[in-house]
Write a protein that holds these residues in place. Sequence first.
Motif, PDB file in Angstrom:
ATOM      1  N   ALA A 159      28.899  22.191   3.196  1.00 57.91           N
ATOM      2  CA  ALA A 159      29.237  23.645   4.080  1.00 57.91           C
ATOM      3  C   ALA A 159      30.813  23.299   4.913  1.00 57.91           C
ATOM      4  O   ALA A 159      31.058  21.940   4.845  1.00 57.91           O
ATOM      5  N   PRO A 160      31.386  24.100   5.143  1.00 61.27           N
ATOM      6  CA  PRO A 160      31.836  24.396   6.507  1.00 61.27           C
ATOM      7  C   PRO A 160      31.121  24.382   8.043  1.00 61.27           C
ATOM      8  O   PRO A 160      30.076  24.124   7.718  1.00 61.27           O
ATOM      9  N   CYS A 161      31.581  23.846   8.944  1.00 57.19           N
ATOM     10  CA  CYS A 161      30.711  23.609  10.291  1.00 57.19           C
ATOM     11  C   CYS A 161      31.036  25.835  10.384  1.00 57.19           C
ATOM     12  O   CYS A 161      30.397  26.142  10.882  1.00 57.19           O
ATOM     13  N   THR A 162      32.575  25.909  10.010  1.00 59.09           N
ATOM     14  CA  THR A 162      32.923  27.728  10.608  1.00 59.09           C
ATOM     15  C   THR A 162      33.117  27.831   9.834  1.00 59.09           C
ATOM     16  O   THR A 162      33.219  27.906   8.788  1.00 59.09           O
ATOM     17  N   ALA A 211      23.975  25.003   6.107  1.00 58.03           N
ATOM     18  CA  ALA A 211      23.946  24.198   5.021  1.00 58.03           C
ATOM     19  C   ALA A 211      22.621  25.467   4.172  1.00 58.03           C
ATOM     20  O   ALA A 211      23.334  25.877   2.798  1.00 58.03           O
ATOM     21  N   ARG A 212      22.646  26.375   5.196  1.00 57.03           N
ATOM     22  CA  ARG A 212      21.863  27.607   4.152  1.00 57.03           C
ATOM     23  C   ARG A 212      22.496  28.600   5.039  1.00 57.03           C
ATOM     24  O   ARG A 212      22.498  29.871   5.050  1.00 57.03           O
ATOM     25  N   GLU A 213      23.729  29.079   5.656  1.00 59.59           N
ATOM     26  CA  GLU A 213      24.411  30.522   6.320  1.00 59.59           C
ATOM     27  C   GLU A 213      25.714  30.725   6.125  1.00 59.59           C
ATOM     28  O   GLU A 213      25.791  31.254   6.076  1.00 59.59           O
ATOM     29  N   PHE A 214      25.873  29.725   4.829  1.00 66.39           N
ATOM     30  CA  PHE A 214      26.879  30.106   4.696  1.00 66.39           C
ATOM     31  C   PHE A 214      27.044  31.004   3.149  1.00 66.39           C
ATOM     32  O   PHE A 214      26.773  30.478   2.331  1.00 66.39           O
ATOM     33  N   THR A 215      27.780  31.542   2.213  1.00 66.96           N
ATOM     34  CA  THR A 215      27.651  31.762   0.607  1.00 66.96           C
ATOM     35  C   THR A 215      29.718  31.657   0.665  1.00 66.96           C
ATOM     36  O   THR A 215      30.998  31.288   1.268  1.00 66.96           O
ATOM     37  N   SER A 223      25.418  34.122   4.933  1.00 67.48           N
ATOM     38  CA  SER A 223      24.421  34.534   3.930  1.00 67.48           C
ATOM     39  C   SER A 223      23.086  35.741   4.523  1.00 67.48           C
ATOM     40  O   SER A 223      23.594  35.400   5.606  1.00 67.48           O
ATOM     41  N   ASP A 224      22.389  36.655   3.855  1.00 69.64           N
ATOM     42  CA  ASP A 224      21.918  37.192   4.616  1.00 69.64           C
ATOM     43  C   ASP A 224      21.055  36.074   6.160  1.00 69.64           C
ATOM     44  O   ASP A 224      20.430  36.389   6.652  1.00 69.64           O
ATOM     45  N   GLU A 225      20.205  35.227   5.186  1.00 70.50           N
ATOM     46  CA  GLU A 225      19.699  34.124   6.293  1.00 70.50           C
ATOM     47  C   GLU A 225      20.465  34.115   7.219  1.00 70.50           C
ATOM     48  O   GLU A 225      20.246  34.229   8.762  1.00 70.50           O
ATOM     49  N   GLY A 226      21.298  33.719   7.281  1.00 69.27           N
ATOM     50  CA  GLY A 226      22.448  33.419   8.390  1.00 69.27           C
ATOM     51  C   GLY A 226      22.689  34.093   9.184  1.00 69.27           C
ATOM     52  O   GLY A 226      23.008  33.766  10.414  1.00 69.27           O
ATOM     53  N   LEU A 232      20.737  28.126  14.027  1.00 73.81           N
ATOM     54  CA  LEU A 232      20.052  27.833  14.833  1.00 73.81           C
ATOM     55  C   LEU A 232      18.347  27.468  15.132  1.00 73.81           C
ATOM     56  O   LEU A 232      17.628  26.334  14.265  1.00 73.81           O
ATOM     57  N   VAL A 233      17.974  28.875  13.882  1.00 75.44           N
ATOM     58  CA  VAL A 233      16.843  28.940  14.427  1.00 75.44           C
ATOM     59  C   VAL A 233      16.686  28.665  12.041  1.00 75.44           C
ATOM     60  O   VAL A 233      15.031  28.204  12.426  1.00 75.44           O
ATOM     61  N   ILE A 234      17.413  28.566  12.008  1.00 72.23           N
ATOM     62  CA  ILE A 234      17.191  27.577   9.999  1.00 72.23           C
ATOM     63  C   ILE A 234      16.844  26.623  10.490  1.00 72.23           C
ATOM     64  O   ILE A 234      16.243  25.673   9.869  1.00 72.23           O
ATOM     65  N   GLY A 235      18.227  25.898  10.922  1.00 73.14           N
ATOM     66  CA  GLY A 235      17.689  24.116  11.624  1.00 73.14           C
ATOM     67  C   GLY A 235      16.229  23.910  12.147  1.00 73.14           C
ATOM     68  O   GLY A 235      15.578  22.706  11.139  1.00 73.14           O
ATOM     69  N   ALA A 236      15.623  24.356  13.085  1.00 71.47           N
ATOM     70  CA  ALA A 236      14.637  24.642  13.372  1.00 71.47           C
ATOM     71  C   ALA A 236      13.604  24.554  12.362  1.00 71.47           C
ATOM     72  O   ALA A 236      12.290  24.055  12.160  1.00 71.47           O
ATOM     73  N   GLN A 237      13.787  25.741  11.725  1.00 69.86           N
ATOM     74  CA  GLN A 237      12.299  25.567  10.507  1.00 69.86           C
ATOM     75  C   GLN A 237      12.605  24.375   9.595  1.00 69.86           C
ATOM     76  O   GLN A 237      11.316  23.828   9.383  1.00 69.86           O
ATOM     77  N   VAL A 238      13.484  24.219   9.320  1.00 69.16           N
ATOM     78  CA  VAL A 238      13.425  23.171   7.762  1.00 69.16           C
ATOM     79  C   VAL A 238      13.074  21.628   8.672  1.00 69.16           C
ATOM     80  O   VAL A 238      12.297  20.893   8.084  1.00 69.16           O
TER      81      VAL A 238
END
Length: 308
Positions: A159-162, A211-215, A223-226, A232-238
């Motif tokens: 993944a990129p960072c941004t 890691a799940r934010e980008f396409t 991504s739709d999830e991103g 922040l929310v994805i990371g807290a869930q993981v």
Amino acid sequence: MEAATVTELRADAGTAVAELRPGGRFSGRYACVRKDRLTAKNGSAYLALELRDRSGTIAARVFREADRIGLRFERGDAVAVRGTVERYRGTVAAELEDVRRLEPGEWSPEEFLPVAYRSAEDMNGFLEHLSREIADPALLGVVDSVVFGGPLADGFRRAPCTRAGHHAYLGGLLEHTVSVATLVGELCQLHPRLDSDLLMAAAILHDVGKAREFTYGAEFGTSDEGRLLGHLVIGAQVVGEAAGDLGSERRLALLNCILAHHGPDAGPSRGRSAAGPGGGFASAEALALYRLNALDASVKGALEHGFA
């Protein structure tokens, strides 16, 4: 004639942007990251494009049959092109005779997306070394299960960072994480009262949601999830799912650091007074992570994009 042109464009991987020189003909495969239909002084339409590969970007224009050629592709497509290189208003630019959209299966995102200069193998080795600074076996277990052995491990390293800011290239997330974790080691020597295990674990995990934010295509997308949740929310869930063996207090402290690393207004400390010495953060470790993350991101951004 059209069929022959398509065959030629398909066969030639072409010249990298960094190798293009004025006065020569070229063909190649690039990402189209800008496409505008403009009007020349004589009233005719032309296309103004920006083409990119891993080596750089170049401005390009299509003057002849611009509308017909423009129907073949859109911004964000991978394209095969043919034309000439010239110097236009002091900069190198391309005048294109033909452009064709590359079909799925003809290309890989890695052909066009920028990549980190530093070796991924070296950065991964640095990250493993930094993770061994965590003495708490439960915290180390969370880090290992998420970053080194879980389903996000490969995505974390890719993944990129941004998309367009700091560390906006393949491997950028890994590079940024190593930088922030390195700063943690230095800060904890200066301030030994900090919980170094918690802060190091939070530094390694703080952006794992990316890691799940980008396409990945001819350019980075979201991504739709991103888009709907954010990293922040994805990371807290993981991390929350991986932290079942942590005690409740330890787990909450780790999650708070992750959720607040963009500042107290972006995380769970909303409403806390920022006037006090803690700046609205729930812990010194959350404050430290916020500052170290911002330091690396802002300095890297200035070095890459300047101060304008």
